[in-house]
Each structure stands twice: as C-alpha cells, then as structure tokens.
Design an enzyme around this catalytic site. Structure first.
Site, PDB file in Angstrom:
ATOM      1  N   HIS A   1     -11.772 -14.096   1.445  1.00 53.31           N
ATOM      2  CA  HIS A   1     -12.965 -13.254   1.316  1.00 53.31           C
ATOM      3  C   HIS A   1     -14.121 -14.036   0.711  1.00 53.31           C
ATOM      4  CE1 HIS A   1     -10.280  -9.403   1.260  1.00 53.31           C
ATOM      5  NE2 HIS A   1     -10.136 -10.119   2.351  1.00 53.31           N
TER       6      HIS A   1
ATOM      7  N   LYS B   1     -14.792  -8.090  -0.814  1.00 56.67           N
ATOM      8  CA  LYS B   1     -14.843  -8.663   0.536  1.00 56.67           C
ATOM      9  C   LYS B   1     -16.251  -8.392   1.070  1.00 56.67           C
ATOM     10  CE  LYS B   1     -12.265  -8.624   4.893  1.00 56.67           C
ATOM     11  NZ  LYS B   1     -11.178  -8.005   5.664  1.00 56.67           N
TER      12      LYS B   1
ATOM     13  N   ASP C   1       2.305   1.733   3.371  1.00 58.28           N
ATOM     14  CA  ASP C   1       3.223   0.736   3.951  1.00 58.28           C
ATOM     15  C   ASP C   1       4.654   1.239   3.789  1.00 58.28           C
ATOM     16  OD1 ASP C   1       1.055  -0.931   4.346  1.00 58.28           O
ATOM     17  OD2 ASP C   1       1.426  -2.104   2.536  1.00 58.28           O
TER      18      ASP C   1
ATOM     19  N   GLU D   1      -9.735 -12.910  -3.447  1.00 61.63           N
ATOM     20  CA  GLU D   1      -9.003 -13.411  -2.273  1.00 61.63           C
ATOM     21  C   GLU D   1      -9.726 -14.638  -1.737  1.00 61.63           C
ATOM     22  OE1 GLU D   1      -7.285 -10.837   0.718  1.00 61.63           O
ATOM     23  OE2 GLU D   1      -8.134 -12.111   2.290  1.00 61.63           O
TER      24      GLU D   1
ATOM     25  N   GLU E   1     -10.763  -5.838  -5.684  1.00 59.99           N
ATOM     26  CA  GLU E   1     -10.828  -6.935  -4.707  1.00 59.99           C
ATOM     27  C   GLU E   1     -12.104  -6.833  -3.887  1.00 59.99           C
ATOM     28  OE1 GLU E   1      -7.286  -7.311  -2.355  1.00 59.99           O
ATOM     29  OE2 GLU E   1      -8.324  -8.404  -0.753  1.00 59.99           O
TER      30      GLU E   1
ATOM     31  N   ASP F   1     -12.105 -12.149   9.741  1.00 61.66           N
ATOM     32  CA  ASP F   1     -11.089 -12.212   8.691  1.00 61.66           C
ATOM     33  C   ASP F   1      -9.791 -12.774   9.278  1.00 61.66           C
ATOM     34  OD1 ASP F   1      -9.637 -11.711   6.427  1.00 61.66           O
ATOM     35  OD2 ASP F   1      -9.495  -9.558   6.755  1.00 61.66           O
TER      36      ASP F   1
ATOM     37  N   ASP G   1      -7.056 -14.468   7.581  1.00 60.06           N
ATOM     38  CA  ASP G   1      -5.808 -14.343   6.811  1.00 60.06           C
ATOM     39  C   ASP G   1      -4.794 -15.429   7.173  1.00 60.06           C
ATOM     40  OD1 ASP G   1      -6.541 -12.105   5.288  1.00 60.06           O
ATOM     41  OD2 ASP G   1      -5.963 -10.726   6.884  1.00 60.06           O
TER      42      ASP G   1
ATOM     43  N   ASP H   1      -1.602 -12.914   0.664  1.00 61.58           N
ATOM     44  CA  ASP H   1      -2.137 -11.864   1.526  1.00 61.58           C
ATOM     45  C   ASP H   1      -2.622 -12.535   2.804  1.00 61.58           C
ATOM     46  OD1 ASP H   1      -3.207  -9.713   2.734  1.00 61.58           O
ATOM     47  OD2 ASP H   1      -4.839  -9.387   1.317  1.00 61.58           O
TER      48      ASP H   1
ATOM     49  N   HIS I   1       0.880  -1.168   0.000  1.00 65.78           N
ATOM     50  CA  HIS I   1       0.000   0.000   0.000  1.00 65.78           C
ATOM     51  C   HIS I   1       0.917   1.217   0.000  1.00 65.78           C
ATOM     52  CE1 HIS I   1      -2.366  -2.999   2.320  1.00 65.78           C
ATOM     53  NE2 HIS I   1      -3.404  -2.469   1.728  1.00 65.78           N
TER      54      HIS I   1
ATOM     55  N   MET J   1       2.856  -5.337  -7.944  1.00 66.26           N
ATOM     56  CA  MET J   1       1.551  -4.756  -7.617  1.00 66.26           C
ATOM     57  C   MET J   1       1.693  -3.715  -6.514  1.00 66.26           C
ATOM     58  SD  MET J   1      -0.981  -4.868  -5.079  1.00 66.26           S
ATOM     59  CE  MET J   1      -1.520  -6.359  -4.238  1.00 66.26           C
TER      60      MET J   1
ATOM     61  N   ASP K   1      -5.103 -13.008  -4.380  1.00 65.04           N
ATOM     62  CA  ASP K   1      -4.658 -12.993  -2.984  1.00 65.04           C
ATOM     63  C   ASP K   1      -4.854 -14.390  -2.401  1.00 65.04           C
ATOM     64  OD1 ASP K   1      -3.947 -10.363  -3.075  1.00 65.04           O
ATOM     65  OD2 ASP K   1      -5.453  -9.640  -1.646  1.00 65.04           O
TER      66      ASP K   1
HETATM   67  C1  GCO Z   1      -8.046  -7.268   3.911  1.00 65.81           C
HETATM   68  C2  GCO Z   1      -7.645  -7.160   2.461  1.00 65.81           C
HETATM   69  C3  GCO Z   1      -6.406  -6.367   2.277  1.00 65.81           C
HETATM   70  C4  GCO Z   1      -6.213  -6.006   0.827  1.00 65.81           C
HETATM   71  C5  GCO Z   1      -5.141  -5.022   0.722  1.00 65.81           C
HETATM   72  C6  GCO Z   1      -4.904  -4.625  -0.720  1.00 65.81           C
HETATM   73  O1  GCO Z   1      -8.909  -8.078   4.166  1.00 65.81           O
HETATM   74  O2  GCO Z   1      -7.511  -6.561   4.755  1.00 65.81           O
HETATM   75  O3  GCO Z   1      -7.494  -8.421   1.938  1.00 65.81           O
HETATM   76  O4  GCO Z   1      -5.320  -7.076   2.782  1.00 65.81           O
HETATM   77  O5  GCO Z   1      -5.913  -7.101   0.042  1.00 65.81           O
HETATM   78  O6  GCO Z   1      -5.474  -3.935   1.479  1.00 65.81           O
HETATM   79  O7  GCO Z   1      -5.651  -3.547  -1.034  1.00 65.81           O
HETATM   80 MN    MN Z   2      -6.501  -9.119   0.169  1.00 60.18          MN
HETATM   81 MN    MN Z   3      -8.254 -10.084   3.366  1.00 53.22          MN
END
Ligand code: GCO
Ligand code: MN
Ligand code: MN
Length: 375
Positions: free
Chosen positions: A225, A188, A62, A222, A186, A260, A262, A292, A59, A93, A250
């Site tokens: 998601h 979610k 970041d 993702e 993306e 979430d 991850d 991700d 990002h 990316m 992702d």
């Molecule tokens: C989440 C998202 C993020 C995005 C990232 C890219 O659930 O937090 O997946 O990780 O992928 O912000 O824009």
């Molecule tokens: Mn993501």
């Molecule tokens: Mn995510």
C-alpha cells in the site's frame, strides 16, 4: 533436507502468520473467474502448520458467513478452534470485512447513511468479540470502502467525523469489555475506492492522535500500500515504530504505480524488503511477521503453498543477511569512516564538509553484493 533448506526452515519462534484470505485467495480478478477451489479454514490451518507457520489471521467472514445463524457460528468457530489446538496454531489478529457485501458500496463507518454506519459498527464489534474468543491481541481495521469517487456526494469533513466516531466506539467496546486487544489501522491509497480516506500510514498516525483513546490504537502498515502511494515502506514503518505505534504489519510486495498486486514477500524488490526486515529485527518490533499476499493466478494449490513457504524463507534469508550486514567489516568500516571522515566538531569546516564524498556508491554496491550472495 539440504543444509540450506534446514537453515531457512520456518519455526514457531519466527512467529509467521498468514491471513486465511491469502492462501485462500482463489485467483479471481476484475477480468477473470476463480481458478482455484475453496480452501476450508481448517485445511489452511493444517497446511500452514506443516510449513512452520505460527498462526493464521482472519476476517470475520473468512470463517463465519455473513448470514450464519448463531448456532451455525458456534459450530464453525468450535471446529476451527479444534483445528487450531490440533496443530498448535494461534490467531494473533482478526479483522472485519466492511467491504465485500453490497451494503458497504458507499462506505461502512463513513457511509452517509446512519443505519449503515450503525450496522458496520455492530459488525466490527462482533468481529472484536470473535477476536477475543480466539485469543487475538490485535484487531486490524482496514477501511477498504471508506472513500469516494465523487466528492460532491459526501463532505470529507463529515467522513472524518464519522470515521472518528466509529473508531472511538470500537475502543469504548474494547475498554468496557476489558479485552486485551489493540486496534491497528491499515492505510491504502485506492482500490477498491477511487480514493480511500487516510491514504497512508502517516495520515493514519495523525488521525489516531485525534481519537478519544489513542493509546489503544496503532497502525498496520502494508508494504504494497505504501508502494502504491509511491512511498518508501521502510520509512513508513520506521515512523510507526518510532511513534510506538507499530502494532502489526502486512508483509508483501508490489510494483509501484500499479493495481494492488499483493506479491510474495520480497519478490519484486528484495533490497527494499531487506531494509524492512532489518528495521523489524533491530527496531524492537515484537509482533507477528504477518503476510498479506497471494499466489499468482497461474498457480494451483501446490503453487499456493510454494508461495507461502517462499514468503517465510525469503524473510529468514533476509534476516540472515541483516546479521551478515552487521558483521561485514568493510560495510561497518565504511559506515564508521563516513561519520567521522574529517575531524572533530569543534573545528567544523563548512567547505570541507561540502566537498566531501560520502562513498554511498561503494556502500550500496557492497549491500547489493551481500544480497546477491557473493559476500
Ligand atoms: C487489501 C488489504 C486487505 C486487508 C485486510 C485486513 O488490500 O485488500 O490489504 O488484505 O489487509 O482486509 O483488513
Ligand atoms: Mn493488508
Ligand atoms: Mn493490500
């Protein structure tokens, strides 16, 4: 190195990438503070390169703090580019953070405040410029705050129109500047908003068709998601691939119906991950294999890099299983016999076909045994 370690050792050719925010995740959650130190982006580049990664993604914030002066920004980006060059790492990316700062608490591109929408757009354009500078081919747009808790507060039709205007303006920016960058949206379903607009990859694909320049816009599905929405990620990824819209991905994991998580790729559902890898490897996806996800909150920095290594290793092991699946005579024989079981199409017999058994129990058990390592 043992034979297995060498066999599944990630290399640049595998094109594995990680978000700076993934290995940089400090384990903060709604109930507890950070448990790990800040990981400088240049250190992330160095450590991931050692593990065999191809590159990193980021990002805007970041790398460059939201309140950095132009001079500070230049110095930070310069140091980062040096680290990339030193370790032969790419940035395929970049994305924009339109969710962290309090200004975005009721949305960014879909804020009902015109000045906030304009600020969000300028921030996203600057992130695209940064992506161009770093050689990125994809700009991911994740609308984390584009949603609502109170539908009385905002007409969702207005939100759709603002969202469309925003993405149209970003494609204009890319085309006017002749950047070799495509946008990947993306989806979610929720978190951080109660409900996020365009909640699934399928919804994103339908939205993209309504844009001014749909050819520049695809999706970044993702795994987690789609699972949060109770869907089969493999099917969502397949829809994107078959529409020519799988611009990025992702990879991670998730238990359905939870917050979430991850999780490390394949760690919750190796069979589901196997089918995603099979699809990517056989379906013509040529982009980076992007993770991700983040390490469990229990981990120190050693655990973080154990996590990163694990994502890549699991991918490579599953890729090997795909080859074995295609070479397995019993599996292939079964697939063949299922398709041709009872004669030719001219003598089609409804009742015979209605009574036939498909042998999917056997097929699935064979896949299980393949994945469990006894085939
Ligand atoms: C989440 C998202 C993020 C995005 C990232 C890219 O659930 O937090 O997946 O990780 O992928 O912000 O824009
Ligand atoms: Mn993501
Ligand atoms: Mn995510």
């Amino acid at each position: 190195m043992t034979e297995t370690a060498e066999r599944f050792h990630p290399t640049k050719q595998d094109r594995f990438t990680f978000g700076l925010w993934t290995v940089g995740n400090r384990g903060r959650d709604p109930f507890g503070a950070a448990v790990r130190p800040t990981l400088p982006p240049t250190t992330a580049v160095e450590r991931l390169a050692e593990l065999g990664a191809y590159g990193v993604t980021l990002h805007d914030n970041d790398l460059v703090p939201i309140d950095a002066t132009p001079g500070e920004r230049q110095a930070i980006v310069g140091d980062f580019q040096q680290a990339l060059a030193d370790h032969d790492m790419r940035v395929p990316m970049v994305t924009v953070n339109l969710f962290y700062d309090p200004v975005f608490k009721d949305g960014a591109l879909t804020s009902s405040v015109p000045a906030i929408r304009r600020y969000a757009l300028d921030k996203a354009k600057a992130a695209i410029d940064l992506g161009h500078q770093l050689g990125a081919e994809t700009f991911v747009l994740w609308g984390g705050r584009e949603g609502s808790e109170v539908d009385a507060a905002k007409n969702p039709l207005d939100a759709m129109a603002w969202y469309r205007d925003g993405v149209n303006a970003l494609t204009e920016h890319i085309l006017t500047n002749r950047y070799a960058i495509r946008i990947a949206m993306e989806a979610k379903p929720n978190e951080p908003r109660g409900d996020i607009y365009l909640a699934t990859t399928g919804a994103m694909l339908a939205f993209i068709a309504t844009l001014d320049h749909p050819e520049v816009v695809g999706v970044n599905p993702e795994i987690a998601h789609e699972k949060m929405a109770g869907l089969n990620p493999c099917h969502s990824v397949a829809q994107a691939l078959s529409a020519g819209k799988l611009f990025h991905i992702d990879l991670n994991d998730q238990k359905p119906g939870r917050f979430d998580q991850d999780l490390r790729f394949g760690s919750d559902d190796p069979k589901g991950a196997f089918y995603v890898v099979k699809l990517l490897e056989e379906g013509g996806y040529e982009g980076p294999r992007h993770f991700d996800a983040h390490a469990y909150r229990t981990e120190d920095m050693q655990g973080v890099f154990e996590f990163a290594h694990g994502c890549m290793r699991t991918y490579l092991i599953l890729k090997d299983k795909v080859v074995r699946f295609e070479a397995d005579q019993e599996i292939q024989g079964l697939l063949q016999s299922i398709r041709t079981r009872t004669g030719n199409a001219d003598a089609f017999d409804r009742e015979t076909w209605g009574a036939v058994g498909y042998a999917y129990e056997r097929l699935d058990q064979l896949v299980m045994e393949l994945l469990l390592g006894v085939r």
